[in-house]
Every structure is written in structure tokens, then in C-alpha cells.
Scaffold this active site. Structure first.
Site, PDB file in Angstrom:
ATOM      1  CB  THR A 194      74.384   4.910  23.513  1.00  0.00           C
ATOM      2  OG1 THR A 194      74.810   4.621  24.865  1.00  0.00           O
ATOM      3  CG2 THR A 194      72.999   4.323  23.323  1.00  0.00           C
ATOM      4  CB  THR A 227      76.545   8.168  24.705  1.00  0.00           C
ATOM      5  OG1 THR A 227      77.915   7.816  24.886  1.00  0.00           O
ATOM      6  CG2 THR A 227      76.380   8.734  23.305  1.00  0.00           C
ATOM      7  N   GLY A 287      86.187   6.889  21.770  1.00  0.00           N
ATOM      8  CA  GLY A 287      85.151   5.887  21.516  1.00  0.00           C
ATOM      9  C   GLY A 287      84.561   5.995  20.121  1.00  0.00           C
TER      10      GLY A 287
HETATM   11  N1  ASP Z   1      79.630   4.576  23.163  1.00  0.00           N
HETATM   12  C1  ASP Z   1      80.268   5.441  24.126  1.00  0.00           C
HETATM   13  C2  ASP Z   1      81.740   5.200  24.093  1.00  0.00           C
HETATM   14  O1  ASP Z   1      82.149   4.066  23.967  1.00  0.00           O
HETATM   15  C3  ASP Z   1      79.812   5.229  25.520  1.00  0.00           C
HETATM   16  C4  ASP Z   1      78.375   5.048  25.743  1.00  0.00           C
HETATM   17  O2  ASP Z   1      77.553   5.125  24.856  1.00  0.00           O
HETATM   18  O3  ASP Z   1      78.044   4.835  26.897  1.00  0.00           O
HETATM   19  O4  ASP Z   1      82.473   6.148  24.252  1.00  0.00           O
END
Ligand code: ASP
Length: 311
Positions: free
Chosen positions: A228, A178, A208
Site C-alpha cells: 500500500t 488499499t 496503480g
Molecule cells: N497503492 C495504491 C495505489 O497507488 C494506493 C494505496 O495503497 O493507497 O493505487
């Protein structure tokens, strides 16, 4: 970390938190990621340094990271369990917000989120309808192949192999990505933007925390955040709004409120990181071994970092 002090403008970015360490992330990738973060900081700083608005700065920084195949947003996004790429993004400033979920054809989801904010009566558009809106508003469309990279495809194959051997196909603890940015401009305006491919091997249609206003993205008059991590945990915690609420109701600083929310998420089995921009301080907190991150202000040169033991 930039807690304290009040330079005329300030920008913090992230390229995702995760389990990366000096041992597991090869030197070439480390260098490429640091270069990408530096370029994103430069794009945002160019806007803020010339008196531009925070929202323009966060969009400019995130667009660079969406184009960079080393980060999980735009080109280089992770794959769903069935081998497609679905992108989520959000942007918020001064009480206005726009977001998109599960887009597949728009090169810059963050700019589409902004178009939703500025050119529609809605906040969140999803799927084919979001891409159609992008087309109507002249935003660049690409063949979904554009987003694919061999490294992300291999990551999906590794997870499929582990599932075939009896392990979980979807493991939220494995690796995060992210990208995001938060900024304060010369006029004191705050803005936040987040863009992501989500989590490797997520179910198709899964959305997400990143495009959910108040969860992975938030900006009001007091604080702007971009998150993230294991998104479902950030959604359940209403992470972004909770940080603002703690500041308002408990009188906590942006840093303390961010740390408290991450501690709650961790206690519930989640992990990740948050960048924050308060009216008087900015920085990051994360619970993982690493987080791609960087900051620049009117009075401080750009600085980027990956591992927990860096500044
Ligand atoms: N938070 C993001 C999601 O769950 C993924 C990430 O930050 O890696 O879509």
C-alpha cells in the site's frame, strides 16, 4: 510483529497505510476500522484453521474489507479526479496470478482477479472487458453508486478546493488506502491478494501498483507480499518481485528485504507499507505514521493495530 517462530498457519492483513495519527483519526473511525480488520482476520482464520488453502484465506479476508466502507477498496473506494470510482485488484499463489484494473461494476474485484487466474488464459484484464468477464462468470454486479460513500466524496471535494486555490489536485503524499492479505497454509502454500480504489483524484484510467504482479502483489514459494502506498513508486521499484529477488540472491530474510525495498522507495520520494509472509516469518513494515493492519496464527490470537507505536 510476528518475526520468528513457525505456527502451522499464519495470516497478515492490511487496510492501507497513511498519515493517520491518534489526533487526526477520530475515535469512532478508529474503532470501526479495528472491528473491520478483526472481521477480516476471522474470515481468513476460519479458512486456514480448517485446513483450507492460503489463496482461499486471502480472498475471504479481502472480500470483507472490500465490503467495509471504512477502507479504500470496493465500497468506500476513493474517487478519480472526474468523480468516478475505478477499482484494481490482484491475487497470486503458487506461481499463478490474476488481476483486474479499473473495474466499475464488480462488487468483489478480488474474486474477479481470481476468476481471471482460474478461468482465463490471461493474467490482467482491464475496464469494461473485466466487468464483462465477471458477468459471464456469474460474479455479482452492482450499480457503481454502491461503491460511493460521503466521506470519500468529501475528500475529493477538499482536493478540488485546494486545486482551485492553487494547490495540486493530485497529491500522492496526502493519504493512502488499499487492502491486502498474505497467508501461509498448513501445507506451506503462500498467497497474496490486494484490492484498492487507488489514490484520491487519480486521473481516470490510471492504474496503480496493486494489480501489477511483481509490484504491489506477489507470491512465490519463498514470500508473499501485499503493498500500500504511493503506487507509482512501488511500480518503479517492482517492489514485490524485488523483495523475492533480494531473498533469493542476497540471502536476506523476508523482513530485511521488505525493509530494504521500502527504504529505496522512500529515498525516491515514495511512502507506504508492505505486509509479508515468508516461509519462516511474517509481519509488516511501513514508512507512514500509520497502517491499518492485523495478524493471526494458529497459535496467536487475532491482533490489530493502526499507529506506528502499536505492536
Ligand atoms: N497503492 C495504491 C495505489 O497507488 C494506493 C494505496 O495503497 O493507497 O493505487
Amino acid at each position: 510483529m510476528m518475526d520468528g517462530g513457525l505456527p502451522p498457519w499464519s495470516l497478515v492483513i492490511h487496510g492501507g497505510s497513511g498519515g493517520m495519527t491518534r489526533e487526526t483519526l477520530d475515535a469512532d473511525t478508529q474503532a470501526a476500522c479495528r472491528t473491520g480488520l478483526t472481521e477480516a482476520l476471522a474470515a481468513g482464520a476460519a479458512v486456514l484453521g480448517s485446513g483450507g488453502m492460503a489463496i482461499d484465506a486471502v480472498e475471504a479476508a479481502v472480500r470483507i474489507l472490500e465490503d467495509d466502507p471504512n477502507f479504500n477498496a470496493g465500497r468506500g473506494a476513493v474517487f478519480t479526479a472526474d468523480g468516478s470510482i475505478e477499482l484494481d485488484a490482484a491475487i497470486m499463489a503458487a506461481g499463478r496470478a490474476g488481476a483486474v484494473a479499473a473495474t466499475t461494476r464488480t462488487r468483489h474485484p478480488v474474486s474477479l482477479a481470481r476468476a481471471v487466474m482460474e478461468s482465463s488464459p490471461h493474467v490482467l484484464l482491464g475496464g469494461a472487458g473485466a466487468d464483462a468477464f465477471a458477468l459471464e462468470h456469474g460474479l455479482e454486479q452492482v450499480d457503481p453508486e454502491y461503491f460511493r460513500t460521503p466521506a470519500r466524496w468529501q475528500a475529493l471535494q477538499a482536493m478540488r478546493a485546494s486545486a482551485a486555490a492553487g494547490g495540486p489536485l493530485f497529491d500522492k503524499a496526502l493519504k493512502f488506502g488499499t487492502v491486502g492479505a498474505v497467508a501461509r497454509d498448513r501445507a506451506g502454500g503462500l498467497a497474496a491478494a490486494t484490492s484498492t480504489g487507488g489514490l484520491t483524484a487519480k486521473r481516470w484510467g490510471r492504474i496503480g501498483d496493486s494489480p501489477l504482479i511483481g509490484a504491489g502483489t506477489w507470491a512465490d514459494g519463498a514470500v508473499a507480499i501485499s503493498a500500500t502506498g504511493s503506487g507509482e513508486d512501488f511500480i518503479r521499484a517492482a517492489a514485490g518481485h524485488e523483495i523475492s529477488a533480494r531473498m533469493r540472491h542476497l540471502g536476506e530474510s523476508a523482513a530485511a528485504a521488505t525493509a530494504a525495498v521500502l527504504a529505496t522507495i522512500r529515498a525516491g520520494g515514495g511512502d507506504g507499507g508492505i505486509i509479508f509472509m515468508g516461509a519462516e516469518s511474517s509481519g509488516w513494515r511501513f514508512t507512514t505514521p500509520g497502517m491499518f493492519r492485523g495478524c493471526v496464527t494458529a497459535s496467536q490470537k487475532p491482533a490489530v493495530a493502526i499507529f506506528a507505536d502499536e505492536g
